[in-house]
Design an enzyme around this catalytic site. Sequence first.
Site, PDB file in Angstrom:
ATOM      1  NE  ARG A  54       6.495  -0.342  10.100  1.00 52.23           N
ATOM      2  CZ  ARG A  54       5.359  -0.134   9.439  1.00 52.23           C
ATOM      3  NH1 ARG A  54       5.387   0.317   8.207  1.00 52.23           N
ATOM      4  NH2 ARG A  54       4.196  -0.376  10.011  1.00 52.23           N
ATOM      5  NE  ARG A  84      -4.761   0.071  10.023  1.00 52.57           N
ATOM      6  CZ  ARG A  84      -3.559   0.477   9.631  1.00 52.57           C
ATOM      7  NH1 ARG A  84      -3.430   1.519   8.831  1.00 52.57           N
ATOM      8  NH2 ARG A  84      -2.489  -0.163  10.021  1.00 52.57           N
ATOM      9  NE  ARG A 102       1.393  -3.763  11.539  1.00 51.20           N
ATOM     10  CZ  ARG A 102       2.403  -3.722  10.662  1.00 51.20           C
ATOM     11  NH1 ARG A 102       3.502  -4.406  10.887  1.00 51.20           N
ATOM     12  NH2 ARG A 102       2.304  -2.985   9.584  1.00 51.20           N
ATOM     13  NE  ARG A 104       7.242  -3.122   6.285  1.00 52.03           N
ATOM     14  CZ  ARG A 104       5.974  -2.706   6.198  1.00 52.03           C
ATOM     15  NH1 ARG A 104       5.525  -2.236   5.057  1.00 52.03           N
ATOM     16  NH2 ARG A 104       5.173  -2.755   7.231  1.00 52.03           N
ATOM     17  CE  LYS A 107      -2.808   0.169   3.507  1.00 50.24           C
ATOM     18  NZ  LYS A 107      -2.193  -0.779   4.322  1.00 50.24           N
TER      19      LYS A 107
HETATM   20  P1  AMP Z   1       0.518   1.414   8.990  1.00 50.32           P
HETATM   21  O1  AMP Z   1       1.827   2.039   8.635  1.00 50.32           O
HETATM   22  O2  AMP Z   1      -0.624   1.938   8.161  1.00 50.32           O
HETATM   23  O3  AMP Z   1       0.591  -0.092   8.983  1.00 50.32           O
HETATM   24  O4  AMP Z   1       0.171   1.840  10.504  1.00 50.32           O
HETATM   25  C1  AMP Z   1       1.030   1.510  11.548  1.00 50.32           C
HETATM   26  C2  AMP Z   1       0.281   1.544  12.857  1.00 50.32           C
HETATM   27  O5  AMP Z   1      -0.250   2.853  13.095  1.00 50.32           O
HETATM   28  C3  AMP Z   1      -0.913   0.614  12.937  1.00 50.32           C
HETATM   29  O6  AMP Z   1      -0.554  -0.710  13.307  1.00 50.32           O
HETATM   30  C4  AMP Z   1      -1.751   1.294  14.045  1.00 50.32           C
HETATM   31  O7  AMP Z   1      -1.189   1.057  15.312  1.00 50.32           O
HETATM   32  C5  AMP Z   1      -1.535   2.766  13.718  1.00 50.32           C
HETATM   33  N1  AMP Z   1      -2.552   3.281  12.774  1.00 50.32           N
HETATM   34  C6  AMP Z   1      -2.342   3.692  11.486  1.00 50.32           C
HETATM   35  N2  AMP Z   1      -3.476   4.119  10.940  1.00 50.32           N
HETATM   36  C7  AMP Z   1      -4.454   3.977  11.872  1.00 50.32           C
HETATM   37  C8  AMP Z   1      -5.851   4.237  11.911  1.00 50.32           C
HETATM   38  N3  AMP Z   1      -6.505   4.723  10.837  1.00 50.32           N
HETATM   39  N4  AMP Z   1      -6.522   3.971  13.062  1.00 50.32           N
HETATM   40  C9  AMP Z   1      -5.887   3.490  14.142  1.00 50.32           C
HETATM   41  N5  AMP Z   1      -4.576   3.201  14.175  1.00 50.32           N
HETATM   42  C10 AMP Z   1      -3.850   3.446  13.062  1.00 50.32           C
END
Ligand code: AMP
Length: 193
Positions: free
Chosen positions: A135, A90, A146, A129, A15
């Site tokens: 990360r 989300r 996740r 990754r 993504k």
């Molecule tokens: P991502 O990089 O999109 O995988 O986001 C990393 C982390 O940020 C996720 O595992 C959540 O802990 C938090 N996060 C990102 N976007 C959201 C969202 N829309 N709502 C809640 N938590 C979020």
Amino acid sequence: MSTRLVLLGPPGAGKGTQAARLAERFGVPTISTGDIFRANIKGGTPLGRTVQEYTSRGALVPDSVTNDMVRDRLAQDDVTEGFLLDGYPRNVAQVGELDAILADSGLALDLAVEITADSDIVAERLLKRAQIEGRDDDTEDVIRHRLDIYAQETAPIARVYAERGLLVQVDGIGDVDVVTERLVAAIGATSGH
Ligand code: AMP
């Protein structure tokens, strides 16, 4: 022409990479809630301190925090011609909040694009990754969590957008350039680009 897009897909489906490419192609900013959280954590801001306990274990940050942040971001000048949301909404509640944020400005979403990928493949990609980027939410346990959260909370969003006739699905497995072209074609076919 406006390009107000939501990009959906499981963690590890590519993504982030595709969002950056599409944003450049369509000349609109990408808004990645995950990137904003990571930047705040790195910068040691109050927001960063609030969210770290959630992101580090792969849990969703509370909607109240996330929604306010997105509302502020969408109020900025650079999104008047459109935007590409990566990682938001989300869960189904955030879908309603995004509707409300946009409706307050007389706007609506153009399209939700779901990048599909098999869960075994994305788990493998995320583990790779983790070795490269380090990360802190890429450990095996957190990755599994996740993916579970995605299946339970985020995947149902696709159905909501499908019911509105706003969903397109694109196969995320394959060469990065090929996937980008699939996405561009899918978006172009539905939004008149
Ligand atoms: P991502 O990089 O999109 O995988 O986001 C990393 C982390 O940020 C996720 O595992 C959540 O802990 C938090 N996060 C990102 N976007 C959201 C969202 N829309 N709502 C809640 N938590 C979020």
